[in-house]
Design a protein around this motif. Structure first.
Motif, PDB file in Angstrom:
ATOM      1  N   ILE A 131       0.840  -1.205   0.000  1.00 41.65           N
ATOM      2  CA  ILE A 131       0.000   0.000   0.000  1.00 41.65           C
ATOM      3  C   ILE A 131       0.874   1.254   0.000  1.00 41.65           C
ATOM      4  O   ILE A 131       0.629   2.198  -0.760  1.00 41.65           O
ATOM      5  CB  ILE A 131      -0.941  -0.011   1.214  1.00 41.65           C
ATOM      6  N   ILE A 132       1.897   1.275   0.824  1.00 47.20           N
ATOM      7  CA  ILE A 132       2.771   2.443   0.890  1.00 47.20           C
ATOM      8  C   ILE A 132       3.578   2.593  -0.395  1.00 47.20           C
ATOM      9  O   ILE A 132       3.865   3.708  -0.841  1.00 47.20           O
ATOM     10  CB  ILE A 132       3.703   2.362   2.107  1.00 47.20           C
ATOM     11  N   SER A 133       3.926   1.472  -1.020  1.00 50.54           N
ATOM     12  CA  SER A 133       4.594   1.529  -2.316  1.00 50.54           C
ATOM     13  C   SER A 133       3.714   2.248  -3.334  1.00 50.54           C
ATOM     14  O   SER A 133       4.188   3.060  -4.134  1.00 50.54           O
ATOM     15  CB  SER A 133       4.926   0.120  -2.801  1.00 50.54           C
ATOM     16  N   GLY A 134       2.406   1.966  -3.284  1.00 52.80           N
ATOM     17  CA  GLY A 134       1.470   2.647  -4.171  1.00 52.80           C
ATOM     18  C   GLY A 134       1.375   4.135  -3.860  1.00 52.80           C
ATOM     19  O   GLY A 134       1.262   4.969  -4.766  1.00 52.80           O
ATOM     20  N   VAL A 135       1.427   4.462  -2.570  1.00 54.76           N
ATOM     21  CA  VAL A 135       1.410   5.868  -2.147  1.00 54.76           C
ATOM     22  C   VAL A 135       2.640   6.590  -2.690  1.00 54.76           C
ATOM     23  O   VAL A 135       2.556   7.707  -3.205  1.00 54.76           O
ATOM     24  CB  VAL A 135       1.362   5.969  -0.605  1.00 54.76           C
ATOM     25  N   GLN A 136       3.785   5.954  -2.600  1.00 54.92           N
ATOM     26  CA  GLN A 136       5.017   6.563  -3.101  1.00 54.92           C
ATOM     27  C   GLN A 136       4.953   6.777  -4.611  1.00 54.92           C
ATOM     28  O   GLN A 136       5.377   7.828  -5.118  1.00 54.92           O
ATOM     29  CB  GLN A 136       6.215   5.687  -2.740  1.00 54.92           C
ATOM     30  N   MET A 137       4.412   5.804  -5.321  1.00 53.13           N
ATOM     31  CA  MET A 137       4.273   5.952  -6.771  1.00 53.13           C
ATOM     32  C   MET A 137       3.352   7.123  -7.100  1.00 53.13           C
ATOM     33  O   MET A 137       3.630   7.926  -7.997  1.00 53.13           O
ATOM     34  CB  MET A 137       3.724   4.658  -7.366  1.00 53.13           C
ATOM     35  N   ARG A 138       2.275   7.231  -6.357  1.00 49.54           N
ATOM     36  CA  ARG A 138       1.302   8.308  -6.567  1.00 49.54           C
ATOM     37  C   ARG A 138       1.950   9.676  -6.390  1.00 49.54           C
ATOM     38  O   ARG A 138       1.727  10.599  -7.175  1.00 49.54           O
ATOM     39  CB  ARG A 138       0.156   8.133  -5.568  1.00 49.54           C
ATOM     40  N   PHE A 139       2.777   9.813  -5.346  1.00 44.76           N
ATOM     41  CA  PHE A 139       3.317  11.127  -5.014  1.00 44.76           C
ATOM     42  C   PHE A 139       4.528  11.531  -5.843  1.00 44.76           C
ATOM     43  O   PHE A 139       5.037  12.648  -5.688  1.00 44.76           O
ATOM     44  CB  PHE A 139       3.636  11.214  -3.527  1.00 44.76           C
ATOM     45  N   LEU A 140       4.965  10.668  -6.733  1.00 46.58           N
ATOM     46  CA  LEU A 140       6.006  11.086  -7.670  1.00 46.58           C
ATOM     47  C   LEU A 140       5.569  12.327  -8.435  1.00 46.58           C
ATOM     48  O   LEU A 140       6.360  13.246  -8.669  1.00 46.58           O
ATOM     49  CB  LEU A 140       6.325   9.958  -8.658  1.00 46.58           C
ATOM     50  N   VAL A 141       4.289  12.369  -8.797  1.00 45.93           N
ATOM     51  CA  VAL A 141       3.802  13.499  -9.594  1.00 45.93           C
ATOM     52  C   VAL A 141       3.651  14.757  -8.740  1.00 45.93           C
ATOM     53  O   VAL A 141       3.838  15.875  -9.230  1.00 45.93           O
ATOM     54  CB  VAL A 141       2.478  13.145 -10.312  1.00 45.93           C
ATOM     55  N   LEU A 142       3.327  14.611  -7.471  1.00 40.74           N
ATOM     56  CA  LEU A 142       3.239  15.770  -6.588  1.00 40.74           C
ATOM     57  C   LEU A 142       4.585  16.482  -6.493  1.00 40.74           C
ATOM     58  O   LEU A 142       4.676  17.699  -6.700  1.00 40.74           O
ATOM     59  CB  LEU A 142       2.794  15.327  -5.187  1.00 40.74           C
ATOM     60  N   PHE A 143       5.635  15.726  -6.206  1.00 39.74           N
ATOM     61  CA  PHE A 143       6.956  16.345  -6.044  1.00 39.74           C
ATOM     62  C   PHE A 143       7.492  16.873  -7.371  1.00 39.74           C
ATOM     63  O   PHE A 143       8.097  17.947  -7.421  1.00 39.74           O
ATOM     64  CB  PHE A 143       7.922  15.348  -5.423  1.00 39.74           C
ATOM     65  N   ALA A 144       7.239  16.137  -8.450  1.00 40.90           N
ATOM     66  CA  ALA A 144       7.701  16.592  -9.764  1.00 40.90           C
ATOM     67  C   ALA A 144       6.996  17.879 -10.177  1.00 40.90           C
ATOM     68  O   ALA A 144       7.615  18.803 -10.703  1.00 40.90           O
ATOM     69  CB  ALA A 144       7.475  15.497 -10.808  1.00 40.90           C
ATOM     70  N   ALA A 145       5.692  17.956  -9.934  1.00 41.68           N
ATOM     71  CA  ALA A 145       4.924  19.146 -10.303  1.00 41.68           C
ATOM     72  C   ALA A 145       5.382  20.361  -9.493  1.00 41.68           C
ATOM     73  O   ALA A 145       5.521  21.467 -10.035  1.00 41.68           O
ATOM     74  CB  ALA A 145       3.433  18.901 -10.084  1.00 41.68           C
ATOM     75  N   CYS A 146       5.619  20.155  -8.212  1.00 43.95           N
ATOM     76  CA  CYS A 146       6.060  21.264  -7.357  1.00 43.95           C
ATOM     77  C   CYS A 146       7.413  21.811  -7.827  1.00 43.95           C
ATOM     78  O   CYS A 146       7.639  23.027  -7.844  1.00 43.95           O
ATOM     79  CB  CYS A 146       6.144  20.809  -5.913  1.00 43.95           C
ATOM     80  N   LYS A 147       8.303  20.916  -8.205  1.00 51.52           N
ATOM     81  CA  LYS A 147       9.613  21.354  -8.684  1.00 51.52           C
ATOM     82  C   LYS A 147       9.486  22.105 -10.004  1.00 51.52           C
ATOM     83  O   LYS A 147      10.239  23.051 -10.268  1.00 51.52           O
ATOM     84  CB  LYS A 147      10.542  20.155  -8.818  1.00 51.52           C
ATOM     85  N   GLU A 148       8.516  21.701 -10.835  1.00 47.96           N
ATOM     86  CA  GLU A 148       8.288  22.416 -12.097  1.00 47.96           C
ATOM     87  C   GLU A 148       7.830  23.843 -11.818  1.00 47.96           C
ATOM     88  O   GLU A 148       8.238  24.784 -12.504  1.00 47.96           O
ATOM     89  CB  GLU A 148       7.234  21.681 -12.932  1.00 47.96           C
ATOM     90  N   VAL A 149       6.983  24.007 -10.813  1.00 46.06           N
ATOM     91  CA  VAL A 149       6.507  25.349 -10.457  1.00 46.06           C
ATOM     92  C   VAL A 149       7.676  26.206  -9.983  1.00 46.06           C
ATOM     93  O   VAL A 149       7.789  27.387 -10.343  1.00 46.06           O
ATOM     94  CB  VAL A 149       5.425  25.267  -9.369  1.00 46.06           C
ATOM     95  N   ILE A 150       8.548  25.631  -9.173  1.00 45.37           N
ATOM     96  CA  ILE A 150       9.690  26.370  -8.643  1.00 45.37           C
ATOM     97  C   ILE A 150      10.638  26.792  -9.768  1.00 45.37           C
ATOM     98  O   ILE A 150      11.127  27.928  -9.790  1.00 45.37           O
ATOM     99  CB  ILE A 150      10.431  25.524  -7.594  1.00 45.37           C
ATOM    100  N   ILE A 151      10.868  25.880 -10.713  1.00 45.71           N
ATOM    101  CA  ILE A 151      11.738  26.198 -11.852  1.00 45.71           C
ATOM    102  C   ILE A 151      11.123  27.301 -12.705  1.00 45.71           C
ATOM    103  O   ILE A 151      11.790  28.221 -13.158  1.00 45.71           O
ATOM    104  CB  ILE A 151      11.988  24.938 -12.708  1.00 45.71           C
ATOM    105  N   GLY A 152       9.803  27.193 -12.921  1.00 52.49           N
ATOM    106  CA  GLY A 152       9.065  28.199 -13.682  1.00 52.49           C
ATOM    107  C   GLY A 152       9.041  27.907 -15.169  1.00 52.49           C
ATOM    108  O   GLY A 152       9.700  26.991 -15.668  1.00 52.49           O
ATOM    109  N   GLY A 153       8.257  28.682 -15.881  1.00 52.47           N
ATOM    110  CA  GLY A 153       8.195  28.566 -17.334  1.00 52.47           C
ATOM    111  C   GLY A 153       7.300  27.458 -17.851  1.00 52.47           C
ATOM    112  O   GLY A 153       7.390  27.085 -19.024  1.00 52.47           O
ATOM    113  N   VAL A 154       6.410  26.922 -17.001  1.00 49.92           N
ATOM    114  CA  VAL A 154       5.530  25.829 -17.433  1.00 49.92           C
ATOM    115  C   VAL A 154       4.417  26.381 -18.316  1.00 49.92           C
ATOM    116  O   VAL A 154       3.748  27.348 -17.964  1.00 49.92           O
ATOM    117  CB  VAL A 154       4.909  25.104 -16.222  1.00 49.92           C
ATOM    118  N   THR A 155       4.238  25.770 -19.468  1.00 44.12           N
ATOM    119  CA  THR A 155       3.190  26.194 -20.401  1.00 44.12           C
ATOM    120  C   THR A 155       2.467  24.970 -20.950  1.00 44.12           C
ATOM    121  O   THR A 155       2.939  23.838 -20.829  1.00 44.12           O
ATOM    122  CB  THR A 155       3.770  26.985 -21.583  1.00 44.12           C
ATOM    123  N   GLY A 156       1.328  25.224 -21.570  1.00 39.15           N
ATOM    124  CA  GLY A 156       0.574  24.141 -22.195  1.00 39.15           C
ATOM    125  C   GLY A 156      -0.898  24.217 -21.849  1.00 39.15           C
ATOM    126  O   GLY A 156      -1.304  24.960 -20.953  1.00 39.15           O
TER     127      GLY A 156
END
Length: 208
Positions: free
Chosen positions: A103-128
């Motif tokens: 179950i926790i393995s699934g949670v970790q897989m799920r949150f890959l996108v949370l951390f990746a998205a947050c880092k994209e916001v910090i970097i800036g320049g996201v479009t689409g």
């Protein structure tokens, strides 16, 4: 003589903890004591799944507080990224040595996108356009996980910055969701968490 402009002093992390190892460990201990089995005589969700939903919501809100404060100008990019990575290290740590590991393995897989998205916001320049990105993401198979994560993270970053997603894209048959679909569900949960932070103006060191 002109008055010297007062420099903004970033808060000390010791005063403001967004998420801690102790908090994670307490959640794991609680979940390990709960049942995830459905009762055929009840329509209610198993207590384990109810607590798991609260667990994941807690993580979403904790991480998105950092990004909210970054967007408000209270953190520099470097400081925000460091704090996101501090939480990421906890969430992506070793799996528990119990039946909860899958179950926790699934949670970790799920949150890959949370951390990746947050880092994209910090970097800036996201479009689409969210609609176009969802359409593209749905063409990706699980053997294209890296590209699927990148696409979902871009959608997540757009949502954090005010974009609309993702309930209408989750309607229909999701009996056999792809990794991209799972990450899109998490982006939708991120959007829900952001609604609770709409008026977020906490003072550093308080309420934590």
């Amino acid at each position: 003589m002109a008055r010297k402009k007062k420099e903004k002093v970033e808060p000390q992390s010791v005063l403001y903890y967004f998420y801690t190892q102790e908090r994670w460990d307490n959640w794991i201990k609680t979940l390990e004591e709960m049942s995830f089995d459905y009762d055929e005589d009840s329509e209610e969700m198993p207590e384990g799944l109810q607590s798991l939903n609260n667990f994941t919501e807690d993580i979403n809100v904790s991480v998105l507080k950092i990004i909210k404060l970054f967007l408000l100008g209270n953190y520099s990019g470097d400081a925000a990224r460091q704090k996101v990575e501090e939480v990421e290290e906890i969430v992506m740590g070793p799996l528990p040595e119990s039946d909860l590991a899958d179950i926790i393995s699934g949670v970790q897989m799920r949150f890959l996108v949370l951390f990746a998205a947050c880092k994209e916001v910090i970097i800036g320049g996201v479009t689409g356009e969210v609609k176009d990105l969802v359409k593209y993401g749905r063409t990706l198979g699980d053997d294209q996980a890296e590209e699927a994560l990148k696409t979902a993270a871009t959608i997540g970053a757009l949502v954090i910055q005010g974009g609309s997603c993702c309930g209408k894209y989750l309607r229909g048959d999701l009996d056999d969701p792809t990794l991209f679909d799972d990450w899109l569900i998490e982006v939708d949960e991120m959007g829900n968490a952001l609604k609770t932070l709409k008026n977020f103006e906490e003072q550093f060191g308080e309420g934590i």
